[in-house]
Design an enzyme around this catalytic site. Structure first.
Site, PDB file in Angstrom:
ATOM      1  N   GLY A  70       0.782  -1.244  -0.134  1.00  0.00           N
ATOM      2  CA  GLY A  70      -0.006   0.075   0.174  1.00  0.00           C
ATOM      3  C   GLY A  70       0.626   1.281   0.058  1.00  0.00           C
ATOM      4  O   GLY A  70       0.466   2.208   0.835  1.00  0.00           O
ATOM      5  N   ARG A 123       0.232   5.835  -1.186  1.00  0.00           N
ATOM      6  CA  ARG A 123      -0.109   7.243  -0.655  1.00  0.00           C
ATOM      7  C   ARG A 123      -0.100   6.836   1.071  1.00  0.00           C
ATOM      8  O   ARG A 123       0.070   6.025   1.229  1.00  0.00           O
ATOM      9  CB  ARG A 123      -1.485   7.744  -1.205  1.00  0.00           C
ATOM     10  CG  ARG A 123      -2.318   6.467  -1.152  1.00  0.00           C
ATOM     11  CD  ARG A 123      -3.655   7.418  -1.933  1.00  0.00           C
ATOM     12  NE  ARG A 123      -4.519   6.019  -2.429  1.00  0.00           N
ATOM     13  CZ  ARG A 123      -5.748   5.548  -1.614  1.00  0.00           C
ATOM     14  NH1 ARG A 123      -6.031   5.948  -0.569  1.00  0.00           N
ATOM     15  NH2 ARG A 123      -6.302   4.650  -2.152  1.00  0.00           N
ATOM     16  N   ASN A 141       0.920  -2.726   5.439  1.00  0.00           N
ATOM     17  CA  ASN A 141       0.483  -1.662   5.549  1.00  0.00           C
ATOM     18  C   ASN A 141      -0.950  -1.402   4.640  1.00  0.00           C
ATOM     19  O   ASN A 141      -1.994  -0.844   5.131  1.00  0.00           O
ATOM     20  CB  ASN A 141       1.189  -0.426   5.306  1.00  0.00           C
ATOM     21  CG  ASN A 141       0.470   0.956   4.938  1.00  0.00           C
ATOM     22  OD1 ASN A 141       0.123   1.425   5.923  1.00  0.00           O
ATOM     23  ND2 ASN A 141       0.471   1.281   3.732  1.00  0.00           N
ATOM     24  N   SER A 159      -4.862  -0.828  13.894  1.00  0.00           N
ATOM     25  CA  SER A 159      -5.866   0.065  14.222  1.00  0.00           C
ATOM     26  C   SER A 159      -6.111   0.413  15.701  1.00  0.00           C
ATOM     27  O   SER A 159      -6.390  -0.567  16.433  1.00  0.00           O
ATOM     28  CB  SER A 159      -6.799   0.280  13.109  1.00  0.00           C
ATOM     29  OG  SER A 159      -7.654   1.422  13.679  1.00  0.00           O
ATOM     30  N   TYR A 217     -13.943  -3.879   9.749  1.00  0.00           N
ATOM     31  CA  TYR A 217     -12.653  -3.234   9.954  1.00  0.00           C
ATOM     32  C   TYR A 217     -11.953  -3.697  11.466  1.00  0.00           C
ATOM     33  O   TYR A 217     -10.930  -3.932  11.291  1.00  0.00           O
ATOM     34  CB  TYR A 217     -12.713  -1.781   9.598  1.00  0.00           C
ATOM     35  CG  TYR A 217     -11.392  -0.953   9.724  1.00  0.00           C
ATOM     36  CD1 TYR A 217     -10.458  -1.158   8.789  1.00  0.00           C
ATOM     37  CD2 TYR A 217     -11.143  -0.418  10.727  1.00  0.00           C
ATOM     38  CE1 TYR A 217      -9.336  -0.310   8.508  1.00  0.00           C
ATOM     39  CE2 TYR A 217      -9.859   0.323  10.708  1.00  0.00           C
ATOM     40  CZ  TYR A 217      -9.167   0.363   9.705  1.00  0.00           C
ATOM     41  OH  TYR A 217      -8.157   1.093   9.537  1.00  0.00           O
ATOM     42  N   LYS A 274      -8.635  -5.731  12.133  1.00  0.00           N
ATOM     43  CA  LYS A 274      -7.650  -5.320  12.681  1.00  0.00           C
ATOM     44  C   LYS A 274      -7.135  -5.849  14.184  1.00  0.00           C
ATOM     45  O   LYS A 274      -6.055  -5.864  14.268  1.00  0.00           O
ATOM     46  CB  LYS A 274      -7.597  -3.720  12.928  1.00  0.00           C
ATOM     47  CG  LYS A 274      -7.853  -3.153  11.616  1.00  0.00           C
ATOM     48  CD  LYS A 274      -6.490  -3.075  10.828  1.00  0.00           C
ATOM     49  CE  LYS A 274      -6.613  -2.203   9.520  1.00  0.00           C
ATOM     50  NZ  LYS A 274      -5.043  -2.368   8.957  1.00  0.00           N
ATOM     51  N   ILE A 330      -5.469   9.274  11.492  1.00  0.00           N
ATOM     52  CA  ILE A 330      -4.436   9.854  10.783  1.00  0.00           C
ATOM     53  C   ILE A 330      -4.883  10.549   9.439  1.00  0.00           C
ATOM     54  O   ILE A 330      -5.875   9.906   8.930  1.00  0.00           O
ATOM     55  CB  ILE A 330      -3.364   8.639  10.453  1.00  0.00           C
ATOM     56  CG1 ILE A 330      -2.947   7.786  11.701  1.00  0.00           C
ATOM     57  CG2 ILE A 330      -1.990   9.249   9.843  1.00  0.00           C
ATOM     58  CD1 ILE A 330      -2.461   8.502  12.644  1.00  0.00           C
TER      59      ILE A 330
END
Ligand code: NAP
Length: 247
Positions: free
Chosen positions: A13, A16, A90, A142, A155, A159, A188
Site C-alpha cells: 500500500g 499514498r 500496511n 488500528s 474493519y 484489525k 491519521i
C-alpha cells in the site's frame, strides 16, 4: 543516524498515505525500498521521493489478497536486492456500514485485504527471513482493532485479527531471529479519513487527549523504530500511535 543502513524493505500500500510516509522515512534512514500496490503507476510519487533520498525504489504490482502475487513480489525483492530485512504490511481498506446493514461483500472485501493480506505477507516473508536468521515484520493494525467502533464491525475484526497473527507469528519465529510487531494508529490525516464531517471531527477530537489528528509521519517514525535495531528486544508487541486514545 541511518537506522536502516544497508537494509532492504518491502512496504504494501505504498502509493499514498501512511505507506508512502513509511517508504520515505525508511529511505531517509538508509534503506532501499520496494513498494507493493495494485496500481504500480500510483507509486510514481513515492518512487520520486525515495530516489530523492539517494535510495533505490522497486515498484511492484500485486494485490495483497493473492498469495501468488505476494510471493512473486518477495521473489522480485530477493532477485533485485538479494535479501529482505523489513516487511511492512500496511495495505488496508474500509467499507463502513452498521452491522445490521452490512452485506457479505462489505464484510469479505475488508477481511480479504486487511487480514488475509497480512497472513499472505507474513507467510511469504517468513521463509527468506528465517533463512537469513534476521528480519523485522511490522503489521499495521488500528485503534479500532483495540476499542471497536460503530459502523466498523468488518474493519475492527480484521484489525483485531492482525494482532492475533502478529503475536502467534512472533512466537513461531523468535528463535529464528525474526521479530513481528504491530502498530495501532488512531486517526491519521490520509484519504481514508478525509471524508469526516465537521461534527464527526469535533466528536473525534474530544476523544484524542493530544487534541489533533495524527500525521502519516507520526506512524512512519514508530514503524521505523520497530523495523530497526533500536527495538531488537521487542517482539509480539502492539504500539499505539493515537494521541492517547487507547491508553
Ligand atoms: P490509504 O491512504 O487509503 O492507502 C491505502 C493504501 O493501500 C493505498 O496505497 C492502496 O492502493 C493500498 N491498497 C488497498 N488495497 C490493496 C490491495 N488489495 N493490495 C495492495 N495494496 C492495496 O490508507 P492509509 O490511511 O494510509 O492507511 C494505511 C494503513 O493504516 C491501513 O492498513 C489502514 O487500515 C491503517 N490505519 C489507518 C488509519 C487512518 O486514520 N488513516 C488509522 C488506523 C489504521 P491504491 O491507492 O492503489 O488503492
Amino acid at each position: 543516524m541511518e537506522l536502516l543502513k544497508e537494509k532492504f524493505a518491502l512496504v504494501t500500500g505504498a502509493s499514498r498515505g501512511i505507506g508512502r510516509a513509511i517508504c520515505v522515512v525508511m529511505a531517509q534512514n538508509g534503506a532501499d525500498v520496494a513498494g507493493v500496490d495494485i496500481d504500480p503507476d500510483a507509486m510514481a510519487e513515492t518512487a520520486k521521493l525515495v530516489e530523492a533520498e539517494g535510495r533505490r525504489f522497486m515498484s511492484l504490482k500485486a494485490d495483497v489478497c493473492e498469495m501468488d502475487e505476494f510471493e512473486a513480489s518477495v521473489r522480485s525483492v530477493m532477485d533485485g536486492f538479494g535479501r529482505l530485512d523489513v516487511l511492512v504490511n500496511n495495505a488496508g481498506i474500509t467499507r463502513d456500514n452498521l452491522l445490521i446493514r452490512m452485506n457479505s461483500e462489505e464484510w469479505q472485501s475488508v477481511i480479504d485485504i486487511n487480514l488475509t493480506g497480512v497472513f499472505n505477507g507474513v507467510k511469504v516473508a517468513a521463509r527468506p527471513m528465517m533463512k537469513q536468521r534476521s528480519g523485522s515484520i511490522v503489521n499495521i493494525s488500528s485503534v479500532v482493532g483495540l476499542l471497536g467502533n460503530p459502523g466498523q464491525v468488518n474493519y475492527s475484526a480484521s484489525k483485531a485479527g492482525v494482532l492475533g497473527i502478529t503475536k502467534s507469528a512472533a512466537r513461531e519465529m523468535a528463535k529464528r531471529g525474526v521479530r513481528v510487531n504491530a502498530v495501532a494508529p488512531g486517526y491519521i490525516k490520509t484519504r481514508m479519513t478525509e471524508e469526516l464531517s465537521d461534527d464527526a471531527r469535533k466528536a473525534l477530537m474530544s476523544n484524542i487527549p493530544l487534541n489533533r489528528l495524527g500525521e502519516p509521519e507520526d506512524v512512519a517514525n514508530v514503524v521505523l523504530f520497530l523495523a530497526s535495531g533500536l527495538s531488537e528486544y521487542m517482539t509480539g508487541q502492539v504500539v499505539s500511535v493515537d494521541g492517547g486514545m487507547a491508553m
